[in-house]
Design a protein around this motif. Sequence first.
Motif, mmCIF file in Angstrom:
data_model
loop_
_atom_site.group_PDB
_atom_site.id
_atom_site.type_symbol
_atom_site.label_atom_id
_atom_site.label_comp_id
_atom_site.label_asym_id
_atom_site.label_seq_id
_atom_site.Cartn_x
_atom_site.Cartn_y
_atom_site.Cartn_z
ATOM 1 N N LEU A 8 25.260 16.810 -40.157
ATOM 2 C CA LEU A 8 26.698 17.047 -40.199
ATOM 3 C C LEU A 8 26.926 18.499 -40.597
ATOM 4 N N LYS A 9 26.836 19.385 -39.606
ATOM 5 C CA LYS A 9 26.945 20.812 -39.872
ATOM 6 C C LYS A 9 28.243 21.426 -39.385
ATOM 7 N N THR A 10 28.905 20.778 -38.452
ATOM 8 C CA THR A 10 30.138 21.338 -37.905
ATOM 9 C C THR A 10 31.268 20.321 -38.029
ATOM 10 N N ALA A 12 33.026 19.318 -35.620
ATOM 11 C CA ALA A 12 32.861 18.387 -34.499
ATOM 12 C C ALA A 12 31.879 17.281 -34.864
ATOM 13 N N ASP A 13 30.799 17.634 -35.585
ATOM 14 C CA ASP A 13 29.841 16.622 -36.048
ATOM 15 C C ASP A 13 30.535 15.609 -36.958
ATOM 16 N N LEU A 14 31.356 16.109 -37.865
ATOM 17 C CA LEU A 14 32.070 15.223 -38.791
ATOM 18 C C LEU A 14 33.015 14.297 -38.043
ATOM 19 N N ARG A 15 33.721 14.849 -37.061
ATOM 20 C CA ARG A 15 34.669 14.051 -36.285
ATOM 21 C C ARG A 15 33.956 12.925 -35.532
ATOM 22 N N ARG A 16 32.818 13.265 -34.885
ATOM 23 C CA ARG A 16 32.066 12.233 -34.154
ATOM 24 C C ARG A 16 31.523 11.168 -35.096
ATOM 25 N N PHE A 17 31.006 11.606 -36.242
ATOM 26 C CA PHE A 17 30.446 10.651 -37.196
ATOM 27 C C PHE A 17 31.530 9.717 -37.732
ATOM 28 N N LEU A 18 32.671 10.278 -38.095
ATOM 29 C CA LEU A 18 33.759 9.441 -38.602
ATOM 30 C C LEU A 18 34.227 8.456 -37.535
ATOM 31 N N LEU A 42 33.456 12.921 -46.260
ATOM 32 C CA LEU A 42 33.581 13.758 -45.069
ATOM 33 C C LEU A 42 34.719 14.757 -45.228
ATOM 34 N N GLY A 43 35.776 14.375 -45.910
ATOM 35 C CA GLY A 43 36.870 15.303 -46.185
ATOM 36 C C GLY A 43 36.418 16.461 -47.063
ATOM 37 N N VAL A 44 35.635 16.144 -48.088
ATOM 38 C CA VAL A 44 35.082 17.186 -48.966
ATOM 39 C C VAL A 44 34.161 18.096 -48.166
ATOM 40 N N LEU A 45 33.284 17.497 -47.378
ATOM 41 C CA LEU A 45 32.352 18.278 -46.566
ATOM 42 C C LEU A 45 33.096 19.151 -45.558
ATOM 43 N N SER A 46 34.168 18.625 -45.000
ATOM 44 C CA SER A 46 34.987 19.397 -44.058
ATOM 45 C C SER A 46 35.532 20.659 -44.726
ATOM 46 N N ASN A 47 36.033 20.514 -45.935
ATOM 47 C CA ASN A 47 36.544 21.677 -46.668
ATOM 48 C C ASN A 47 35.437 22.685 -46.947
ATOM 49 N N LEU A 48 34.262 22.208 -47.307
ATOM 50 C CA LEU A 48 33.137 23.108 -47.571
ATOM 51 C C LEU A 48 32.726 23.870 -46.309
ATOM 52 N N ILE A 49 32.695 23.173 -45.179
ATOM 53 C CA ILE A 49 32.335 23.826 -43.913
ATOM 54 C C ILE A 49 33.369 24.885 -43.564
#
Length: 70
Positions: A8-10, A12-18, A42-49
Amino acid sequence: MVKYSKRLKTLADLRRFLASQISALDRNEIDENRLRCLSYALGVLSNLIQDSDLEERLTKLEQAASEAKA
């Protein structure tokens, strides 16, 4: 316990995984509490990305500006 092998690096990766986890909930493969926890993480990770991407872009702009002065 479910082991995730996804990178889960991008965003788009987060969106597909969710989306896949929402589908798994719909198929009763995971429960709603697990999806709730994953969604929060995933929300936290999204902010970090986003912050990391912004920091990288800012660094490149600062380098370009300093090179233009030289």
